[in-house]
Design a protein around this motif. Structure first.
Motif, PDB file in Angstrom:
ATOM      1  N   VAL A 156       0.867  -1.182   0.000  1.00 30.91           N
ATOM      2  CA  VAL A 156       0.000   0.000   0.000  1.00 30.91           C
ATOM      3  C   VAL A 156       0.902   1.230   0.000  1.00 30.91           C
ATOM      4  CG1 VAL A 156      -1.730   1.295   1.279  1.00 30.91           C
ATOM      5  CG2 VAL A 156      -1.844  -1.199   1.219  1.00 30.91           C
ATOM      6  N   ASP A 157       0.713   2.097  -1.010  1.00 33.63           N
ATOM      7  CA  ASP A 157       1.461   3.354  -1.092  1.00 33.63           C
ATOM      8  C   ASP A 157       0.722   4.362  -0.205  1.00 33.63           C
ATOM      9  OD1 ASP A 157       2.679   5.743  -1.688  1.00 33.63           O
ATOM     10  OD2 ASP A 157       2.578   5.497  -3.868  1.00 33.63           O
ATOM     11  N   MET A 158       1.215   4.520   1.014  1.00 34.81           N
ATOM     12  CA  MET A 158       0.530   5.394   1.975  1.00 34.81           C
ATOM     13  C   MET A 158       0.701   6.866   1.616  1.00 34.81           C
ATOM     14  SD  MET A 158       1.361   3.090   5.364  1.00 34.81           S
ATOM     15  CE  MET A 158       1.375   4.435   6.448  1.00 34.81           C
ATOM     16  N   THR A 159       1.739   7.211   0.889  1.00 33.62           N
ATOM     17  CA  THR A 159       1.950   8.592   0.473  1.00 33.62           C
ATOM     18  C   THR A 159       1.014   8.948  -0.673  1.00 33.62           C
ATOM     19  OG1 THR A 159       4.270   8.422   1.095  1.00 33.62           O
ATOM     20  CG2 THR A 159       3.673  10.267  -0.323  1.00 33.62           C
ATOM     21  N   GLY A 160       0.919   8.061  -1.654  1.00 37.03           N
ATOM     22  CA  GLY A 160       0.090   8.322  -2.828  1.00 37.03           C
ATOM     23  C   GLY A 160      -1.355   7.903  -2.660  1.00 37.03           C
ATOM     24  N   GLY A 161      -1.649   7.124  -1.626  1.00 34.79           N
ATOM     25  CA  GLY A 161      -3.023   6.685  -1.400  1.00 34.79           C
ATOM     26  C   GLY A 161      -3.474   5.661  -2.424  1.00 34.79           C
ATOM     27  N   ALA A 162      -2.566   4.780  -2.855  1.00 32.99           N
ATOM     28  CA  ALA A 162      -2.881   3.774  -3.869  1.00 32.99           C
ATOM     29  C   ALA A 162      -2.255   2.453  -3.446  1.00 32.99           C
ATOM     30  CB  ALA A 162      -2.329   4.218  -5.226  1.00 32.99           C
ATOM     31  N   THR A 163      -2.465   1.417  -4.282  1.00 32.55           N
ATOM     32  CA  THR A 163      -1.834   0.133  -4.030  1.00 32.55           C
ATOM     33  C   THR A 163      -0.819  -0.127  -5.124  1.00 32.55           C
ATOM     34  OG1 THR A 163      -3.569  -1.035  -5.258  1.00 32.55           O
ATOM     35  CG2 THR A 163      -3.851  -0.813  -2.860  1.00 32.55           C
ATOM     36  N   LEU A 164       0.137  -0.990  -4.819  1.00 34.22           N
ATOM     37  CA  LEU A 164       1.194  -1.337  -5.760  1.00 34.22           C
ATOM     38  C   LEU A 164       1.156  -2.848  -5.956  1.00 34.22           C
ATOM     39  CD1 LEU A 164       3.582  -0.114  -7.346  1.00 34.22           C
ATOM     40  CD2 LEU A 164       5.016  -0.616  -5.371  1.00 34.22           C
ATOM     41  N   ALA A 165       0.947  -3.273  -7.193  1.00 28.25           N
ATOM     42  CA  ALA A 165       0.877  -4.698  -7.503  1.00 28.25           C
ATOM     43  C   ALA A 165       2.285  -5.267  -7.641  1.00 28.25           C
ATOM     44  CB  ALA A 165       0.093  -4.912  -8.794  1.00 28.25           C
ATOM     45  N   SER A 166       2.385  -6.579  -7.614  1.00 29.70           N
ATOM     46  CA  SER A 166       3.672  -7.251  -7.777  1.00 29.70           C
ATOM     47  C   SER A 166       4.287  -6.851  -9.114  1.00 29.70           C
ATOM     48  CB  SER A 166       3.475  -8.766  -7.723  1.00 29.70           C
ATOM     49  OG  SER A 166       4.723  -9.419  -7.781  1.00 29.70           O
ATOM     50  N   GLY A 167       5.577  -6.497  -9.105  1.00 25.44           N
ATOM     51  CA  GLY A 167       6.275  -6.060 -10.301  1.00 25.44           C
ATOM     52  C   GLY A 167       6.233  -4.555 -10.505  1.00 25.44           C
ATOM     53  N   GLY A 168       5.402  -3.835  -9.747  1.00 19.64           N
ATOM     54  CA  GLY A 168       5.310  -2.375  -9.875  1.00 19.64           C
ATOM     55  C   GLY A 168       6.522  -1.702  -9.241  1.00 19.64           C
ATOM     56  N   ALA A 169       6.967  -0.611  -9.846  1.00 17.00           N
ATOM     57  CA  ALA A 169       8.148   0.107  -9.352  1.00 17.00           C
ATOM     58  C   ALA A 169       7.795   0.995  -8.163  1.00 17.00           C
ATOM     59  CB  ALA A 169       8.754   0.950 -10.473  1.00 17.00           C
ATOM     60  N   LEU A 170       8.660   0.972  -7.164  1.00 16.50           N
ATOM     61  CA  LEU A 170       8.484   1.848  -6.005  1.00 16.50           C
ATOM     62  C   LEU A 170       8.912   3.261  -6.376  1.00 16.50           C
ATOM     63  CD1 LEU A 170       8.698  -1.057  -4.655  1.00 16.50           C
ATOM     64  CD2 LEU A 170       9.489   0.178  -2.644  1.00 16.50           C
ATOM     65  N   VAL A 171       8.249   4.255  -5.817  1.00 15.69           N
ATOM     66  CA  VAL A 171       8.580   5.665  -6.035  1.00 15.69           C
ATOM     67  C   VAL A 171       9.425   6.132  -4.856  1.00 15.69           C
ATOM     68  CG1 VAL A 171       7.641   7.989  -6.307  1.00 15.69           C
ATOM     69  CG2 VAL A 171       6.435   6.034  -7.295  1.00 15.69           C
ATOM     70  N   ALA A 172      10.517   6.843  -5.155  1.00 11.71           N
ATOM     71  CA  ALA A 172      11.406   7.329  -4.098  1.00 11.71           C
ATOM     72  C   ALA A 172      10.641   8.248  -3.143  1.00 11.71           C
ATOM     73  CB  ALA A 172      12.588   8.078  -4.706  1.00 11.71           C
ATOM     74  N   ASN A 173      10.940   8.105  -1.873  1.00 13.80           N
ATOM     75  CA  ASN A 173      10.386   8.932  -0.790  1.00 13.80           C
ATOM     76  C   ASN A 173       8.893   8.731  -0.568  1.00 13.80           C
ATOM     77  OD1 ASN A 173      12.918  10.114  -0.197  1.00 13.80           O
ATOM     78  ND2 ASN A 173      12.648  11.471  -1.945  1.00 13.80           N
ATOM     79  N   HIS A 174       8.334   7.632  -1.063  1.00 11.77           N
ATOM     80  CA  HIS A 174       6.949   7.266  -0.744  1.00 11.77           C
ATOM     81  C   HIS A 174       6.995   6.205   0.349  1.00 11.77           C
ATOM     82  CE1 HIS A 174       4.159   8.748  -4.135  1.00 11.77           C
ATOM     83  NE2 HIS A 174       5.213   9.539  -4.067  1.00 11.77           N
ATOM     84  N   LEU A 175       6.041   6.266   1.274  1.00 12.87           N
ATOM     85  CA  LEU A 175       5.971   5.305   2.374  1.00 12.87           C
ATOM     86  C   LEU A 175       5.042   4.170   1.957  1.00 12.87           C
ATOM     87  CD1 LEU A 175       6.771   4.629   5.291  1.00 12.87           C
ATOM     88  CD2 LEU A 175       4.759   5.910   6.041  1.00 12.87           C
ATOM     89  N   TYR A 176       5.552   2.920   2.043  1.00 10.31           N
ATOM     90  CA  TYR A 176       4.786   1.739   1.660  1.00 10.31           C
ATOM     91  C   TYR A 176       4.540   0.880   2.890  1.00 10.31           C
ATOM     92  CZ  TYR A 176       5.891   3.023  -3.125  1.00 10.31           C
ATOM     93  OH  TYR A 176       5.993   3.697  -4.312  1.00 10.31           O
ATOM     94  N   LEU A 177       3.391   0.181   2.883  1.00  8.47           N
ATOM     95  CA  LEU A 177       3.001  -0.690   3.991  1.00  8.47           C
ATOM     96  C   LEU A 177       2.761  -2.085   3.445  1.00  8.47           C
ATOM     97  CD1 LEU A 177       2.042  -1.042   6.982  1.00  8.47           C
ATOM     98  CD2 LEU A 177      -0.246  -0.531   6.143  1.00  8.47           C
ATOM     99  N   ALA A 178       3.389  -3.088   4.072  1.00  5.25           N
ATOM    100  CA  ALA A 178       3.145  -4.488   3.716  1.00  5.25           C
ATOM    101  C   ALA A 178       1.902  -4.941   4.474  1.00  5.25           C
ATOM    102  CB  ALA A 178       4.345  -5.345   4.071  1.00  5.25           C
ATOM    103  N   THR A 179       0.859  -5.315   3.715  1.00  5.80           N
ATOM    104  CA  THR A 179      -0.399  -5.708   4.364  1.00  5.80           C
ATOM    105  C   THR A 179      -0.418  -7.181   4.742  1.00  5.80           C
ATOM    106  OG1 THR A 179      -1.395  -6.109   2.199  1.00  5.80           O
ATOM    107  CG2 THR A 179      -1.727  -3.922   3.192  1.00  5.80           C
ATOM    108  N   GLU A 180       0.481  -7.981   4.149  1.00  3.47           N
ATOM    109  CA  GLU A 180       0.563  -9.405   4.465  1.00  3.47           C
ATOM    110  C   GLU A 180       2.030  -9.802   4.591  1.00  3.47           C
ATOM    111  OE1 GLU A 180      -1.577 -12.064   1.859  1.00  3.47           O
ATOM    112  OE2 GLU A 180      -3.052 -10.512   1.391  1.00  3.47           O
ATOM    113  N   SER A 181       2.295 -10.794   5.396  1.00  2.76           N
ATOM    114  CA  SER A 181       3.655 -11.320   5.501  1.00  2.76           C
ATOM    115  C   SER A 181       4.048 -11.937   4.174  1.00  2.76           C
ATOM    116  CB  SER A 181       3.746 -12.374   6.599  1.00  2.76           C
ATOM    117  OG  SER A 181       3.549 -11.761   7.858  1.00  2.76           O
TER     118      SER A 181
END
Length: 183
Positions: free
Chosen positions: A137-162
């Motif tokens: 979950v991209d907490m900075t952008g308010g969106a979700t990131l699917a597998s294979g999606g590129a992370l954006v620098a300085n965005h905070l991400y949350l792992a919803t599952e182990s």
């Protein structure tokens, strides 16, 4: 010889002068009395102003002491409340979140996060690795990131599952809070 008219004129002029001088003396005598004294600038500068400033300094010092005491009281009350809440949380089986730690990954390495782990990409490029959607979950952008999606620098991400995490495309630096494994 002086005539009566000249004498009368001189007496009249003398009377006016005497009356005028009497008025000046009377007016000068009224400038400062015991009940309403005349105050000089030097008296104000040398006596009155230092006394007033000393009184103000004393009152300010007293008020400062009172405010410090009140602030210390409020601070200790808040500190006790926080300690009590932490104790309640620990007694209930909760954990206190740790601070962020810097994690460096080489190209091809994977960081696998536990549920609730927070990730912040600082440098480099990385992609999301997840077995199910949403990956992160991209907490900075308010969106979700699917597998294979590129992370954006300085965005905070949350792992919803182990088991969800990130794979480094090149050397990356992440700020991580929570439990994780690097492979």
């Amino acid at each position: 010889m002086i005539t009566k008219k000249q004498l009368a004129g001189r007496v009249l002029i003398a009377g006016v002068i005497i009356a005028g001088l009497g008025g000046v003396v009377f007016a000068a005598g009224q400038q400062g009395t015991q009940s309403d004294p005349l105050v000089t600038l030097s008296y104000l500068n040398d006596k009155t102003t230092p006394d007033i400033l000393a009184q103000v300094d004393t009152k300010l010092s007293n008020r400062e002491s009172q405010l410090k005491t009140q602030l210390e009281s409020v601070g200790s009350d808040l500190s006790k409340q926080v300690s009590d809440k932490v104790s309640e949380n620990n007694a209930a089986g909760g954990t206190v979140m740790s601070a962020y730690s810097a994690v460096t990954l080489k190209a091809g390495q994977t960081l696998t996060a536990d549920a609730g782990c927070e990730l912040l990409l600082r440098t480099g490029s990385a992609v999301c690795v997840a077995s199910a959607a949403p990956g992160l979950v991209d907490m900075t952008g308010g969106a979700t990131l699917a597998s294979g999606g590129a992370l954006v620098a300085n965005h905070l991400y949350l792992a919803t599952e182990s088991g969800h995490g990130v794979k480094a495309s090149d050397a990356v630096t992440l700020m991580v809070r929570g439990d994780y494994q690097v492979s």
